[in-house]
Write a protein that holds these residues in place. Structure first.
Motif, PDB file in Angstrom:
ATOM      1  N   MET A  44      29.088 -14.872  31.179  1.00  0.00           N
ATOM      2  CA  MET A  44      29.130 -13.539  30.635  1.00  0.00           C
ATOM      3  C   MET A  44      29.495 -13.566  29.153  1.00  0.00           C
ATOM      4  SD  MET A  44      30.432 -11.174  33.839  1.00  0.00           S
ATOM      5  CE  MET A  44      32.081 -11.759  33.876  1.00  0.00           C
ATOM      6  N   VAL A  45      30.288 -14.547  28.755  1.00  0.00           N
ATOM      7  CA  VAL A  45      30.623 -14.700  27.340  1.00  0.00           C
ATOM      8  C   VAL A  45      29.353 -14.997  26.546  1.00  0.00           C
ATOM      9  CG1 VAL A  45      31.842 -16.123  25.645  1.00  0.00           C
ATOM     10  CG2 VAL A  45      32.994 -15.450  27.742  1.00  0.00           C
ATOM     11  N   HIS A  46      28.497 -15.864  27.111  1.00  0.00           N
ATOM     12  CA  HIS A  46      27.267 -16.250  26.425  1.00  0.00           C
ATOM     13  C   HIS A  46      26.303 -15.077  26.257  1.00  0.00           C
ATOM     14  CE1 HIS A  46      28.513 -20.379  26.568  1.00  0.00           C
ATOM     15  NE2 HIS A  46      28.693 -20.285  27.869  1.00  0.00           N
ATOM     16  N   GLU A  47      26.408 -14.082  27.129  1.00  0.00           N
ATOM     17  CA  GLU A  47      25.538 -12.909  27.044  1.00  0.00           C
ATOM     18  C   GLU A  47      26.237 -11.718  26.384  1.00  0.00           C
ATOM     19  OE1 GLU A  47      24.036 -12.184  30.935  1.00  0.00           O
ATOM     20  OE2 GLU A  47      23.024 -14.118  31.007  1.00  0.00           O
ATOM     21  N   ASN A  48      27.416 -11.953  25.789  1.00  0.00           N
ATOM     22  CA  ASN A  48      28.205 -10.924  25.105  1.00  0.00           C
ATOM     23  C   ASN A  48      28.585  -9.754  26.008  1.00  0.00           C
ATOM     24  OD1 ASN A  48      28.232 -12.305  22.631  1.00  0.00           O
ATOM     25  ND2 ASN A  48      26.164 -11.577  22.220  1.00  0.00           N
ATOM     26  N   LEU A  49      28.747 -10.019  27.315  1.00  0.00           N
ATOM     27  CA  LEU A  49      29.227  -8.982  28.222  1.00  0.00           C
ATOM     28  C   LEU A  49      30.747  -8.911  28.193  1.00  0.00           C
ATOM     29  CD1 LEU A  49      26.863  -9.610  31.250  1.00  0.00           C
ATOM     30  CD2 LEU A  49      26.686  -7.832  29.508  1.00  0.00           C
TER      31      LEU A  49
ATOM     32  N   ILE B 120      34.296 -10.756  25.884  1.00  0.00           N
ATOM     33  CA  ILE B 120      34.708 -11.491  24.695  1.00  0.00           C
ATOM     34  C   ILE B 120      35.905 -12.360  25.067  1.00  0.00           C
ATOM     35  CG2 ILE B 120      35.672 -11.298  22.371  1.00  0.00           C
ATOM     36  CD1 ILE B 120      34.327  -8.560  22.173  1.00  0.00           C
ATOM     37  N   GLU B 121      35.881 -13.612  24.634  1.00  0.00           N
ATOM     38  CA  GLU B 121      36.997 -14.515  24.863  1.00  0.00           C
ATOM     39  C   GLU B 121      37.974 -14.381  23.699  1.00  0.00           C
ATOM     40  OE1 GLU B 121      36.228 -18.568  26.445  1.00  0.00           O
ATOM     41  OE2 GLU B 121      37.162 -19.172  24.559  1.00  0.00           O
ATOM     42  N   VAL B 122      39.237 -14.109  23.988  1.00  0.00           N
ATOM     43  CA  VAL B 122      40.271 -13.979  22.955  1.00  0.00           C
ATOM     44  C   VAL B 122      41.507 -14.764  23.382  1.00  0.00           C
ATOM     45  CG1 VAL B 122      39.498 -11.711  22.158  1.00  0.00           C
ATOM     46  CG2 VAL B 122      41.165 -11.842  23.975  1.00  0.00           C
ATOM     47  N   LYS B 123      42.388 -15.032  22.440  1.00  0.00           N
ATOM     48  CA  LYS B 123      43.662 -15.684  22.765  1.00  0.00           C
ATOM     49  C   LYS B 123      44.767 -14.643  22.745  1.00  0.00           C
ATOM     50  CE  LYS B 123      42.607 -20.320  21.573  1.00  0.00           C
ATOM     51  NZ  LYS B 123      43.173 -21.601  21.364  1.00  0.00           N
ATOM     52  N   SER B 124      45.666 -14.756  23.697  1.00  0.00           N
ATOM     53  CA  SER B 124      46.771 -13.805  23.807  1.00  0.00           C
ATOM     54  C   SER B 124      47.721 -13.931  22.625  1.00  0.00           C
ATOM     55  CB  SER B 124      47.548 -14.052  25.099  1.00  0.00           C
ATOM     56  OG  SER B 124      48.712 -13.275  25.125  1.00  0.00           O
ATOM     57  N   SER B 125      48.135 -12.791  22.124  1.00  0.00           N
ATOM     58  CA  SER B 125      49.142 -12.759  21.062  1.00  0.00           C
ATOM     59  C   SER B 125      50.530 -12.526  21.653  1.00  0.00           C
ATOM     60  CB  SER B 125      48.817 -11.638  20.075  1.00  0.00           C
ATOM     61  OG  SER B 125      48.882 -10.379  20.738  1.00  0.00           O
ATOM     62  N   GLY B 126      50.562 -12.159  22.945  1.00  0.00           N
ATOM     63  CA  GLY B 126      51.831 -11.865  23.600  1.00  0.00           C
ATOM     64  C   GLY B 126      52.335 -10.467  23.313  1.00  0.00           C
ATOM     65  N   HIS B 127      51.552  -9.664  22.569  1.00  0.00           N
ATOM     66  CA  HIS B 127      51.949  -8.312  22.200  1.00  0.00           C
ATOM     67  C   HIS B 127      50.933  -7.298  22.721  1.00  0.00           C
ATOM     68  CE1 HIS B 127      55.005  -9.913  19.545  1.00  0.00           C
ATOM     69  NE2 HIS B 127      54.086 -10.732  19.035  1.00  0.00           N
TER      70      HIS B 127
ATOM     71  N   TYR C 230      40.053 -12.547  28.525  1.00  0.00           N
ATOM     72  CA  TYR C 230      38.712 -11.981  28.408  1.00  0.00           C
ATOM     73  C   TYR C 230      38.810 -10.471  28.396  1.00  0.00           C
ATOM     74  CZ  TYR C 230      37.479 -16.717  29.547  1.00  0.00           C
ATOM     75  OH  TYR C 230      37.367 -18.078  29.513  1.00  0.00           O
ATOM     76  N   ARG C 231      37.934  -9.823  27.625  1.00  0.00           N
ATOM     77  CA  ARG C 231      37.908  -8.371  27.569  1.00  0.00           C
ATOM     78  C   ARG C 231      36.489  -7.892  27.324  1.00  0.00           C
ATOM     79  NH1 ARG C 231      41.143  -6.133  22.642  1.00  0.00           N
ATOM     80  NH2 ARG C 231      40.240  -4.304  23.539  1.00  0.00           N
ATOM     81  N   CYS C 232      36.221  -6.636  27.674  1.00  0.00           N
ATOM     82  CA  CYS C 232      34.903  -6.040  27.432  1.00  0.00           C
ATOM     83  C   CYS C 232      34.809  -5.653  25.964  1.00  0.00           C
ATOM     84  CB  CYS C 232      34.716  -4.782  28.270  1.00  0.00           C
ATOM     85  SG  CYS C 232      34.492  -5.110  30.006  1.00  0.00           S
ATOM     86  N   PRO C 233      33.664  -5.900  25.328  1.00  0.00           N
ATOM     87  CA  PRO C 233      33.477  -5.418  23.963  1.00  0.00           C
ATOM     88  C   PRO C 233      33.518  -3.891  23.955  1.00  0.00           C
ATOM     89  CG  PRO C 233      31.756  -6.977  24.567  1.00  0.00           C
ATOM     90  CD  PRO C 233      32.536  -6.669  25.798  1.00  0.00           C
ATOM     91  N   VAL C 234      33.982  -3.300  22.876  1.00  0.00           N
ATOM     92  CA  VAL C 234      34.134  -1.847  22.798  1.00  0.00           C
ATOM     93  C   VAL C 234      32.839  -1.123  23.122  1.00  0.00           C
ATOM     94  CG1 VAL C 234      34.694   0.073  21.271  1.00  0.00           C
ATOM     95  CG2 VAL C 234      36.024  -2.023  21.163  1.00  0.00           C
ATOM     96  N   GLY C 235      31.715  -1.545  22.583  1.00  0.00           N
ATOM     97  CA  GLY C 235      30.444  -0.885  22.841  1.00  0.00           C
ATOM     98  C   GLY C 235      29.838  -1.219  24.188  1.00  0.00           C
ATOM     99  N   ASN C 236      30.498  -2.072  24.970  1.00  0.00           N
ATOM    100  CA  ASN C 236      29.939  -2.560  26.226  1.00  0.00           C
ATOM    101  C   ASN C 236      30.677  -2.028  27.450  1.00  0.00           C
ATOM    102  OD1 ASN C 236      27.725  -4.047  26.839  1.00  0.00           O
ATOM    103  ND2 ASN C 236      28.740  -6.021  26.744  1.00  0.00           N
ATOM    104  N   LEU C 237      31.563  -1.072  27.272  1.00  0.00           N
ATOM    105  CA  LEU C 237      32.391  -0.624  28.379  1.00  0.00           C
ATOM    106  C   LEU C 237      31.578  -0.089  29.554  1.00  0.00           C
ATOM    107  CD1 LEU C 237      35.352   1.060  26.492  1.00  0.00           C
ATOM    108  CD2 LEU C 237      35.313  -1.156  27.622  1.00  0.00           C
ATOM    109  N   LYS C 238      30.469   0.575  29.293  1.00  0.00           N
ATOM    110  CA  LYS C 238      29.670   1.116  30.385  1.00  0.00           C
ATOM    111  C   LYS C 238      28.931   0.021  31.140  1.00  0.00           C
ATOM    112  CE  LYS C 238      29.199   5.690  28.513  1.00  0.00           C
ATOM    113  NZ  LYS C 238      28.334   6.754  28.076  1.00  0.00           N
TER     114      LYS C 238
END
Length: 78
Positions: free
Chosen positions: A1-6, A8-15, A28-36
């Motif tokens: 799903m990361v490869h298809e931009n469904l 996004i892989e991020v690193k935790s900041s702890g905040h 992992y999180r959904c891109p803002v424009g991809n929520l639907k």
């Protein structure tokens, strides 16, 4: 799903929204424009196979299979 931009892989900041995830852990999180298009929260949406566009072509010994699937492997590593 990361490869298809469904997702996004991020690193935790702890905040903020990552307060319960140790700093530096991959999240992992959904891109803002991809929520639907993101997972709807159903049981099958929580695994890569539930939202895979190639699920009909996937077989245990085929060209597309759980043993060669980059999405499934990444999910198992999570």
């Amino acid at each position: 799903m990361v490869h298809e931009n469904l997702i996004i892989e991020v690193k935790s900041s702890g905040h903020g929204e990552y307060h319960s995830i140790p700093v530096g852990n991959v999240c992992y999180r959904c891109p803002v424009g991809n929520l639907k298009r993101g997972p709807d929260g159903g049981a099958m949406a929580s695994i890569p196979c539930g939202v895979c566009p190639r699920i009909r072509e996937c077989t245990p010994d085929g060209l597309i299979s759980p043993t060669t699937c980059v999405y499934y492997t990444k999910w198992l590593d999570f």
